[in-house]
Design a protein around this motif. Structure first.
Motif, PDB file in Angstrom:
ATOM      1  N   TYR A   1     -20.478  38.577  10.780  1.00  0.00           N
ATOM      2  CA  TYR A   1     -19.921  39.892  10.467  1.00  0.00           C
ATOM      3  C   TYR A   1     -20.924  40.750   9.700  1.00  0.00           C
ATOM      4  O   TYR A   1     -21.837  40.236   9.069  1.00  0.00           O
ATOM      5  N   PHE A   2     -20.710  42.071   9.760  1.00  0.00           N
ATOM      6  CA  PHE A   2     -21.278  42.954   8.744  1.00  0.00           C
ATOM      7  C   PHE A   2     -20.118  43.735   8.145  1.00  0.00           C
ATOM      8  O   PHE A   2     -18.989  43.683   8.639  1.00  0.00           O
ATOM      9  N   TYR A   3     -20.369  44.466   7.038  1.00  0.00           N
ATOM     10  CA  TYR A   3     -19.279  44.974   6.224  1.00  0.00           C
ATOM     11  C   TYR A   3     -19.507  46.414   5.791  1.00  0.00           C
ATOM     12  O   TYR A   3     -20.637  46.889   5.723  1.00  0.00           O
ATOM     13  N   CYS A   4     -18.407  47.081   5.450  1.00  0.00           N
ATOM     14  CA  CYS A   4     -18.444  48.376   4.775  1.00  0.00           C
ATOM     15  C   CYS A   4     -17.399  48.335   3.661  1.00  0.00           C
ATOM     16  O   CYS A   4     -16.262  47.905   3.896  1.00  0.00           O
TER      17      CYS A   4
ATOM     18  N   ALA B   1     -10.083  56.810   8.095  1.00  0.00           N
ATOM     19  CA  ALA B   1     -10.619  58.108   7.692  1.00  0.00           C
ATOM     20  C   ALA B   1     -11.831  57.927   6.787  1.00  0.00           C
ATOM     21  O   ALA B   1     -12.838  58.641   6.919  1.00  0.00           O
ATOM     22  N   MET B   2     -11.754  56.964   5.874  1.00  0.00           N
ATOM     23  CA  MET B   2     -12.888  56.713   4.977  1.00  0.00           C
ATOM     24  C   MET B   2     -14.093  56.213   5.752  1.00  0.00           C
ATOM     25  O   MET B   2     -15.226  56.649   5.512  1.00  0.00           O
ATOM     26  N   LEU B   3     -13.881  55.321   6.699  1.00  0.00           N
ATOM     27  CA  LEU B   3     -14.985  54.810   7.504  1.00  0.00           C
ATOM     28  C   LEU B   3     -15.605  55.916   8.351  1.00  0.00           C
ATOM     29  O   LEU B   3     -16.813  55.915   8.607  1.00  0.00           O
ATOM     30  N   GLY B   4     -14.785  56.854   8.791  1.00  0.00           N
ATOM     31  CA  GLY B   4     -15.306  57.967   9.574  1.00  0.00           C
ATOM     32  C   GLY B   4     -16.287  58.814   8.794  1.00  0.00           C
ATOM     33  O   GLY B   4     -17.194  59.426   9.366  1.00  0.00           O
TER      34      GLY B   4
ATOM     35  N   GLN C   1     -31.596  55.027   6.028  1.00  0.00           N
ATOM     36  CA  GLN C   1     -31.199  55.512   4.711  1.00  0.00           C
ATOM     37  C   GLN C   1     -31.272  54.399   3.675  1.00  0.00           C
ATOM     38  O   GLN C   1     -31.678  54.632   2.530  1.00  0.00           O
ATOM     39  N   HIS C   2     -30.891  53.167   4.080  1.00  0.00           N
ATOM     40  CA  HIS C   2     -31.039  52.019   3.171  1.00  0.00           C
ATOM     41  C   HIS C   2     -32.498  51.850   2.763  1.00  0.00           C
ATOM     42  O   HIS C   2     -32.798  51.591   1.585  1.00  0.00           O
ATOM     43  N   LEU C   3     -33.409  51.989   3.717  1.00  0.00           N
ATOM     44  CA  LEU C   3     -34.832  51.829   3.432  1.00  0.00           C
ATOM     45  C   LEU C   3     -35.303  52.877   2.426  1.00  0.00           C
ATOM     46  O   LEU C   3     -35.999  52.553   1.450  1.00  0.00           O
ATOM     47  N   LEU C   4     -34.916  54.144   2.647  1.00  0.00           N
ATOM     48  CA  LEU C   4     -35.334  55.210   1.734  1.00  0.00           C
ATOM     49  C   LEU C   4     -34.764  54.987   0.337  1.00  0.00           C
ATOM     50  O   LEU C   4     -35.454  55.197  -0.670  1.00  0.00           O
ATOM     51  N   SER C   5     -33.511  54.556   0.260  1.00  0.00           N
ATOM     52  CA  SER C   5     -32.893  54.293  -1.042  1.00  0.00           C
ATOM     53  C   SER C   5     -33.588  53.144  -1.751  1.00  0.00           C
ATOM     54  O   SER C   5     -33.794  53.182  -2.975  1.00  0.00           O
ATOM     55  N   THR C   6     -33.950  52.123  -0.983  1.00  0.00           N
ATOM     56  CA  THR C   6     -34.646  50.976  -1.571  1.00  0.00           C
ATOM     57  C   THR C   6     -36.008  51.392  -2.105  1.00  0.00           C
ATOM     58  O   THR C   6     -36.424  50.955  -3.192  1.00  0.00           O
TER      59      THR C   6
ATOM     60  N   PRO D   1     -17.946  51.906  -2.708  1.00  0.00           N
ATOM     61  CA  PRO D   1     -17.146  52.396  -1.577  1.00  0.00           C
ATOM     62  C   PRO D   1     -17.929  53.346  -0.680  1.00  0.00           C
ATOM     63  O   PRO D   1     -18.585  54.263  -1.154  1.00  0.00           O
ATOM     64  N   GLY D   2     -17.878  53.074   0.609  1.00  0.00           N
ATOM     65  CA  GLY D   2     -18.628  53.851   1.595  1.00  0.00           C
ATOM     66  C   GLY D   2     -19.935  53.209   2.002  1.00  0.00           C
ATOM     67  O   GLY D   2     -20.512  53.559   3.037  1.00  0.00           O
ATOM     68  N   ASP D   3     -20.429  52.249   1.205  1.00  0.00           N
ATOM     69  CA  ASP D   3     -21.686  51.564   1.521  1.00  0.00           C
ATOM     70  C   ASP D   3     -21.447  50.454   2.550  1.00  0.00           C
ATOM     71  O   ASP D   3     -20.461  49.725   2.476  1.00  0.00           O
ATOM     72  N   SER D   4     -22.369  50.320   3.478  1.00  0.00           N
ATOM     73  CA  SER D   4     -22.327  49.225   4.449  1.00  0.00           C
ATOM     74  C   SER D   4     -23.491  48.280   4.180  1.00  0.00           C
ATOM     75  O   SER D   4     -24.491  48.669   3.577  1.00  0.00           O
TER      76      SER D   4
END
Length: 226
Positions: free
Chosen positions: A56-59, A13-16, A138-143, A83-86
């Motif tokens: 692997y990649f992670y969340c 549910a959290m990953l969703g 979104q990662h790019l914009l946050s960076t 939490p929630g970040d990949s």
């Protein structure tokens, strides 16, 4: 030693709701999550090292993970994942080696996605690829926002910005409790621990008091002026 576990219903549910899967329909989301397992890490465990072969990649499901570059003699923090970040999903689209290291900063549970499985999934579920590209955008914009703050704001202003965007307002006053140690906040804001301490000391004149992880803001308007 880490041990892979089946994703629980709560983890799914959290990953969703996480950015990497939130735009997918149920079938697509289930297909993506079928490529993942839950893995527990102890504080200071290294998930992978810079230039290592990528599998692997992670969340993040719980806890915090530090992304960094460099050697033991000299390291530079890139990002603190909550939490929630990949992270690492760029490797689905390009590359086969990690371009930074990752370390658990406290007890953490992560969803670990098998890169090979996800790459094969893209042929069957092309919208999964678009969801990954959306996450990377979104990662790019946050960076970019982070770089701008680092270059335009003083240490006091960075700390003030964090407090104002994470506090609970109580009229003219506000408060918050840090979810992690102040040393991790320093890393998150790109500050040395002593620079963070100096910033908190300077913010006392704006009504900020610190007791352990508890922070009280006596005058929100004064802090906004900072």
């Amino acid at each position: 030693m880490t041990r892979a576990l089946k994703l629980s219903n709560a983890h799914q549910a959290m990953l969703g709701d996480a950015l990497i899967a939130s735009s997918l329909d149920r079938q697509e989301r289930d297909a993506l999550l079928s490529c993942a397992v839950a893995v527990r890490y102890e504080p200071q465990d290294v998930l992978f090292r810079e230039d290592g072969n990528a599998r692997y990649f992670y969340c993040v499901l719980s806890g915090y993970v530090r992304l960094y570059r460099g050697s033991e003699d000299r390291e530079a923090d890139i990002r603190i994942c909550e939490p929630g970040d990949s992270f690492g999903e760029c490797l689905v689209l390009v590359g086969d080696r990690y371009n930074y290291s990752a370390q658990a900063m406290e007890h953490a549970i992560l969803a670990r996605f098998d890169l090979g499985q996800v790459k094969r999934l893209l042929d069957e579920q092309p919208r999964v690829g678009r969801a990954i590209a959306r996450s990377l955008s979104q990662h790019l914009l946050s960076t970019m926002d982070c770089l701008a703050r680092d270059r335009m704001q003083t240490s006091q202003q960075r700390v003030a910005h964090y407090l104002l965007t994470h506090c609970t307002n109580e009229g003219a006053r506000a408060s918050l409790r840090l979810p992690f140690q102040k040393s991790l906040l320093a890393r998150k804001l790109g500050l040395a621990p002593e620079a963070l301490s100096r910033a908190f000391s300077a913010l006392r004149t704006s009504g900020v008091t610190v007791s352990g992880r508890a922070i009280a803001i006596e005058d929100v308007r004064a802090l906004r002026q900072v």
